[in-house]
Design a protein around this motif. Structure first.
Motif, short mmCIF file in Angstrom:
data_model
loop_
_atom_site.label_atom_id
_atom_site.label_comp_id
_atom_site.label_asym_id
_atom_site.label_seq_id
_atom_site.Cartn_x
_atom_site.Cartn_y
_atom_site.Cartn_z
N VAL A 575 0.84 -1.20 0.00
CA VAL A 575 0.00 0.00 0.00
C VAL A 575 0.87 1.25 0.00
O VAL A 575 0.61 2.21 -0.73
CB VAL A 575 -0.94 0.00 1.22
CG1 VAL A 575 -1.75 1.29 1.28
CG2 VAL A 575 -1.88 -1.21 1.16
N ILE A 576 1.92 1.25 0.81
CA ILE A 576 2.84 2.39 0.87
C ILE A 576 3.67 2.47 -0.40
O ILE A 576 3.91 3.56 -0.94
CB ILE A 576 3.76 2.28 2.10
CG1 ILE A 576 2.94 2.17 3.39
CG2 ILE A 576 4.69 3.48 2.18
CD1 ILE A 576 2.14 3.39 3.74
N MET A 577 4.09 1.32 -0.90
CA MET A 577 4.94 1.31 -2.10
C MET A 577 4.23 1.89 -3.32
O MET A 577 4.83 2.61 -4.12
CB MET A 577 5.40 -0.12 -2.40
CG MET A 577 6.30 -0.23 -3.61
SD MET A 577 6.90 -1.90 -3.90
CE MET A 577 8.07 -2.04 -2.55
N ILE A 578 2.94 1.61 -3.45
CA ILE A 578 2.19 2.05 -4.62
C ILE A 578 2.16 3.58 -4.72
O ILE A 578 2.19 4.14 -5.81
CB ILE A 578 0.77 1.46 -4.60
CG1 ILE A 578 0.81 -0.03 -4.97
CG2 ILE A 578 -0.17 2.20 -5.56
CD1 ILE A 578 -0.51 -0.74 -4.82
N VAL A 579 2.11 4.27 -3.58
CA VAL A 579 2.00 5.73 -3.62
C VAL A 579 3.35 6.42 -3.59
O VAL A 579 3.41 7.64 -3.78
CB VAL A 579 1.14 6.25 -2.44
CG1 VAL A 579 -0.23 5.60 -2.44
CG2 VAL A 579 1.83 6.05 -1.10
N SER A 580 4.44 5.68 -3.34
CA SER A 580 5.73 6.32 -3.15
C SER A 580 6.21 7.05 -4.41
O SER A 580 6.73 8.16 -4.33
CB SER A 580 6.78 5.30 -2.71
OG SER A 580 6.94 4.28 -3.68
N GLY A 581 6.03 6.44 -5.59
CA GLY A 581 6.45 7.08 -6.84
C GLY A 581 5.59 8.27 -7.23
O GLY A 581 6.11 9.38 -7.41
N PRO A 582 4.26 8.09 -7.36
CA PRO A 582 3.40 9.22 -7.73
C PRO A 582 3.46 10.38 -6.76
O PRO A 582 3.30 11.54 -7.16
CB PRO A 582 2.00 8.60 -7.75
CG PRO A 582 2.22 7.16 -7.97
CD PRO A 582 3.51 6.83 -7.30
N GLY A 583 3.72 10.12 -5.49
CA GLY A 583 3.79 11.19 -4.51
C GLY A 583 5.13 11.89 -4.47
O GLY A 583 5.27 12.95 -3.84
N GLY A 584 6.13 11.31 -5.13
CA GLY A 584 7.46 11.92 -5.13
C GLY A 584 8.09 11.94 -3.75
O GLY A 584 8.85 12.85 -3.41
N TYR A 585 7.84 10.90 -2.95
CA TYR A 585 8.34 10.89 -1.57
C TYR A 585 9.79 10.41 -1.52
O TYR A 585 10.23 9.60 -2.34
CB TYR A 585 7.47 9.97 -0.71
CG TYR A 585 6.03 10.39 -0.63
CD1 TYR A 585 5.66 11.54 0.07
CD2 TYR A 585 5.03 9.65 -1.25
CE1 TYR A 585 4.34 11.93 0.13
CE2 TYR A 585 3.70 10.04 -1.20
CZ TYR A 585 3.37 11.19 -0.50
OH TYR A 585 2.06 11.58 -0.45
N ARG A 586 10.50 10.91 -0.52
CA ARG A 586 11.86 10.47 -0.25
C ARG A 586 11.88 9.70 1.06
O ARG A 586 10.91 9.69 1.81
CB ARG A 586 12.80 11.69 -0.18
CG ARG A 586 12.81 12.50 -1.46
CD ARG A 586 13.71 13.72 -1.35
NE ARG A 586 13.72 14.50 -2.58
CZ ARG A 586 14.40 15.61 -2.75
NH1 ARG A 586 15.15 16.08 -1.75
NH2 ARG A 586 14.36 16.26 -3.90
N ALA A 587 13.02 9.05 1.34
CA ALA A 587 13.12 8.21 2.53
C ALA A 587 12.80 8.99 3.80
O ALA A 587 12.13 8.47 4.70
CB ALA A 587 14.52 7.60 2.62
N ARG A 588 13.23 10.24 3.86
CA ARG A 588 12.99 11.02 5.08
C ARG A 588 11.51 11.32 5.28
O ARG A 588 11.07 11.51 6.42
CB ARG A 588 13.80 12.31 5.06
CG ARG A 588 13.46 13.30 3.96
CD ARG A 588 14.23 14.61 4.17
NE ARG A 588 13.95 15.58 3.12
CZ ARG A 588 14.71 15.72 2.04
NH1 ARG A 588 15.77 14.95 1.86
NH2 ARG A 588 14.40 16.62 1.11
N ASP A 589 10.74 11.38 4.19
CA ASP A 589 9.30 11.59 4.33
C ASP A 589 8.65 10.42 5.06
O ASP A 589 7.79 10.60 5.93
CB ASP A 589 8.65 11.76 2.95
CG ASP A 589 9.10 13.03 2.25
OD1 ASP A 589 9.22 14.07 2.94
OD2 ASP A 589 9.32 13.00 1.04
#
Length: 616
Positions: A575-589
Motif C-alpha cells: 500500500v505504501i509502495m504504490i504511492v511512493s512514486g506518484p507522490g514523489g516521496y523520499r526516505a525522510r518523508d
C-alpha cells in the motif's frame, strides 16, 4: 506448558525452514509464492505435519474468505462506486485542503474495513489524483496520508486484512496442540475486533488532521500532480515536452528500410508515437515495424529539435496533423502515469521484453525510479516494484491493459464505468454478506461467498472477471504458509521459543510482554510480508500467553494487528509502495511520518486490547 522442553530434531527443522523462508522473502531470490510452495513440500517430505492437515490451508476459512472479498471488491469497483466517492469528496470539501484531506482519509479508512487494502489503494490512486487535479492541492500531502489511513482502518473487521483473515485458522491450528487443561481459544467474529480497529482509525485521522502540513510541507514549485493540462506536468517532471508533428519519409531519406527501434536509437530522434504506412495508421508502432518511402511518423518533440532531425534524415515536416488528427484526439488518447505494484508480472522484465507496443499498442516514454528518470534507451530498463512509467496510448487500450493488474493507473483519464446500472445489485449483496457475518453464526467464508455469488448471479461480474479479480499469488502464499504455523505448534517449536523468552521476561506485566511481541512482529513485518510475519509470530505469541497466564486470543490479535503497523519503509507494505512514486516521496518523508505514527498505533493498540479484551 512444560517448563522443561528441550530442543528436538523436528523443532530444529522448523527453525531452519523458518530461517530459510525469512531469508528468501527478504532477498527475493525466489518469488514469494514459490517460496511458500517449497515450504509446504518440505513440510510434507519431512513429516513435520500430518499429511491430512498439510493442505488444509487451500480449503481453509482464510483462503475462501479472501477469494470472496476480492471478488466483491471488484464488483464494487466495476459499478462505479469509487467514482461516486470522488464526486462526493469534491462536492463536500469545496476545495478546502483540510476538509479534502479529512474526507479522503475518513473515506479510505472506513472502506478499508471491507475492501482489501492493496486493492483499495490501487482503486483510490486515480480518485485522489482527480481530486488533486481539480482542486490544485499538492498530491504529496494527500497520497501518503491516504495510504497510511488504509492501513490504520484495515483492522476494523476480519475480512479486509490478510493477517486477520488468517488469524482464525492459526487459532484453530493452535487449539489442536494445546497443553492438557488449557482452555480452547475462541476465534473472532466479523466485527469482534472493531473496539480495537475504530480507535486506531480515529487516532490516525487525528494524527493527520493535526500534523500533515508539518510532516509533509508542500513543494509548490514542482508538486507531483497530474493536472487537467498534462503538458506542463510531464515537461517539468520528465522533460517530455514539445508538440506533435508529422514527418513524411522521402525517397532519399536514410530512414527507408529501418525499423522503428533503429530510428529511436538515432542521435536527436524525437519520441515516435505513431506510424502510417500505406493506408494503415496505428498508435504505438512495434519496435520491429519497418519504415518505407512515404511512411509518416507521428513524433513528439520541440519544434527546433524535430526540424533539425527532419533535415538530417531528409523528411518533410508537417505541424498540422493530417494523418493522425483522429489518433491524437485528447478524448481518445494521451499521456498517462502508471505505477508497478509488488505483485506485477512485469517485475524484473525489461520494457523491451514486455513488447508493450506490439501487444497492447502502448508506448513507454520514460521510467521514474525514486529521483532517477530514465528516458534514453528506455527499452533496456528492467522494472522494479514502485517504478512509475509514463505511457502514451489510446485510453481504451490503457483501460484494457490495466485489467491485468500489472500496473496501477495514476492519471485521471476518460473511461466508461463498466456496469453503472448494477450499482445497487453490488451494494445489496455486499450488505447481505456483511449482515450474515455480523448477525448469524455462519462461518465468515460462507457469509462472504453469499455476497460474491450474488454479484455473479446478478451480472455485476462474470466468471472470467471474477477469476481475474483474484490475486492468486496472495492466495497461494497464504495457503502454503499456513502449514508452517501449524508445524511450529505441532512440533513444540513455538512453545520452546516462548519458554526461552520467559526465562528473561517472566517477571514482566502482561502489557509489557504484549509490547515486546508487538515490536518484534513490527520489525519482522518490515522485512517480510505481513502474512509471513503473522504465520511466524502467532504460534509463539499464543504460547507466551499460555506460559505467562495471559489471554492467548489477545496476544494473537496483537500480532495480527501489528503486521499492518508498517509505515516506516515503503518496501514493507504494498500500500505504501504504490504511492511512493506518484507522490514523489523520499526516505525522510516516510521516516518523518512513519515513526511517530507507528508509536501512536502501538500505544492505542495495547490500550484498546487490554481495555476491551483482557478477560484472562
Amino acid at each position: 506448558m512444560d517448563a522443561g522442553l528441550t530442543l528436538t530434531t523436528n523443532m530444529a527443522l522448523v527453525f531452519a525452514l523458518l530461517a530459510f523462508t525469512v531469508l528468501m522473502l527478504v532477498l527475493e531470490w525466489i518469488r514469494a509464492d514459490l517460496v511458500a510452495l517449497l515450504v509446504i513440500v518440505v513440510i510434507g517430505i519431512t513429516r513435520l505435519l500430518p499429511v491430512d492437515q498439510l493442505f488444509d490451508g487451500f480449503a481453509g476459512n482464510a483462503v475462501i474468505s479472501l477469494i470472496a472479498v476480492m471478488i466483491m471488491g471488484a464488483g464494487l469497483d466495476r459499478t462505479g462506486v469509487l467514482n461516486k466517492a470522488a464526486s462526493f469528496i469534491l462536492r463536500l470539501a469545496g476545495g478546502v485542503e483540510s476538509r479534502v484531506s479529512l474526507l479522503v482519509n475518513a473515506m479510505v479508512g472506513s472502506m478499508s474495513s471491507v475492501i482489501q487494502s492493496q486493492a483499495l489503494s490501487a482503486l483510490f490512486l486515480p480518485v485522489v489524483s482527480r481530486v488533486s487535479a481539480r482542486t490544485g492541492l499538492p498530491l504529496k500531502r494527500l497520497l501518503l496520508p491516504m495510504a497510511c489511513m488504509i492501513l490504520c482502518g484495515t483492522n476494523t473487521t476480519m475480512i479486509s486484512n490478510s493477517p486477520l483473515i488468517l488469524l482464525n485458522d492459526l487459532i484453530v491450528s493452535a487449539n489442536r496442540n494445546l497443553p492438557p487443561g488449557a482452555q480452547t481459544i475462541q476465534t473472532f467474529t466479523l466485527f469482534a475486533i472493531a473496539p480495537v480497529g475504530v480507535p486506531l482509525l480515529l487516532g490516525g485521522l487525528a494524527y493527520f488532521a493535526l500534523f500533515t502540513r508539518r510532516l509533509l510541507p508542500g513543494d509548490e514549485e514542482r508538486q507531483k500532480v497530474t493536472p487537467g493540462r498534462t503538458e506542463t506536468y510531464f515537461a517539468e517532471t520528465y522533460g517530455i515536452d514539445g508538440e506533435v508533428f508529422e514527418l513524411t519519409v522521402t525517397t532519399d531519406s536514410p530512414l527507408v528500410g529501418m525499423s522503428v527501434a533503429e530510428v529511436e536509437q538515432l542521435r536527436g530522434a524525437p519520441l515516435i508515437l505513431a506510424l502510417k504506412t500505406g493506408s494503415e495508421a496505428r498508435l504505438a508502432p512495434p519496435a520491429d515495424q519497418m519504415i518505407w518511402v512515404g511512411s509518416v511518423l507521428g513524433v513528439l518533440g520541440k519544434r527546433e529539435a524535430v526540424a533539425d532531425f527532419a533535415n538530417v534524415q531528409l523528411c518533410q515536416v508537417q505541424s498540422r496533423l493530417r494523418n493522425f488528427a483522429d489518433l491524437f484526439n485528447p478524448a481518445r488518447a494521451g499521456i498517462s502515469e502508471v505505477v508497478i505494484p509488488p505483485n506485477s508480472t512485469w517485475i524484473k522484465k525489461t520494457v523491451g521484453e514486455l513488447r508493450l507496443r506490439k501487444t497492447y499498442a502502448i508506448s513507454v516514454l520514460a521510467v521514474n525510479r525514486g529521483e532517477q528518470v530514465f528516458r534514453e534507451d528506455v527499452r533496456q530498463v528492467a522494472l522494479r516494484p514502485g517504478d512509475t512509467l509514463v505511457l502514451h496510448s489510446f485510453w481504451r487500450d490503457l483501460a484494457q491493459t490495466a485489467e491485468s493488474r500489472d500496473f496501477v493507473v495514476v492519471t485521471d483519464y476518460p473511461k466508461e464505468e463498466h456496469r453503472p446500472s448494477k450499482i445497487w445489485h453490488a451494494a445489496t449483496f455486499f450488505a447481505i454478506a456483511m449482515g450474515l457475518g455480523l448477525f448469524t453464526d455462519l462461518r465468515l467464508s460462507i457469509a462472504m461467498l453469499v455476497g460474491a455469488v450474488g454479484m455473479l448471479l446478478t451480472g455485476v461480474l462474470d466468471m472470467d472477471e471474477a477469476y481475474g479479480a483474484i490475486n492468486w499469488k496472495t492466495i497461494f502464499t497464504l495457503a502454503c504458509l499456513i502449514p508452517l504455523g501449524a508445524a511450529m505448534d505441532s512440533t513444540g517449536a513455538a512453545a520452546w521459543i516462548a519458554q526461552e523468552v520467559l526465562k528473561y521476561l517472566g517477571g514482566w506485566p502482561q502489557w509489557g510482554l504484549q509490547a515486546v511481541v508487538a515490536v518484534l512482529t513490527l520489525l519482522i513485518a518490515q522485512v517480510v510480508s505481513n502474512v509471513g510475519a503473522t504465520v511466524m509470530m502467532v504460534p509463539m505469541a499464543i504460547n507466551v500467553a499460555l506460559a505467562s497466564g495471559g489471554n492467548p486470543a489477545l496476544y494473537a490479535l496483537v500480532v495480527a494487528v501489528s503486521t499492518s503497523n508498517a509505515f516506516i519503509l515503503p518496501s514493507a507494505n504494498p500500500v505504501i509502495m504504490i504511492v511512493s512514486g506518484p507522490g514523489g516521496y523520499r526516505a525522510r518523508d516516510f521516516l518523518r511520518v512513519g515513526i511517530p505514527l507507528t508509536v501512536l498505533m502501538l500505544v492505542i493498540l495495547l490500550a484498546s486490547v487490554n481495555f476491551w479484551f483482557d478477560r484472562a
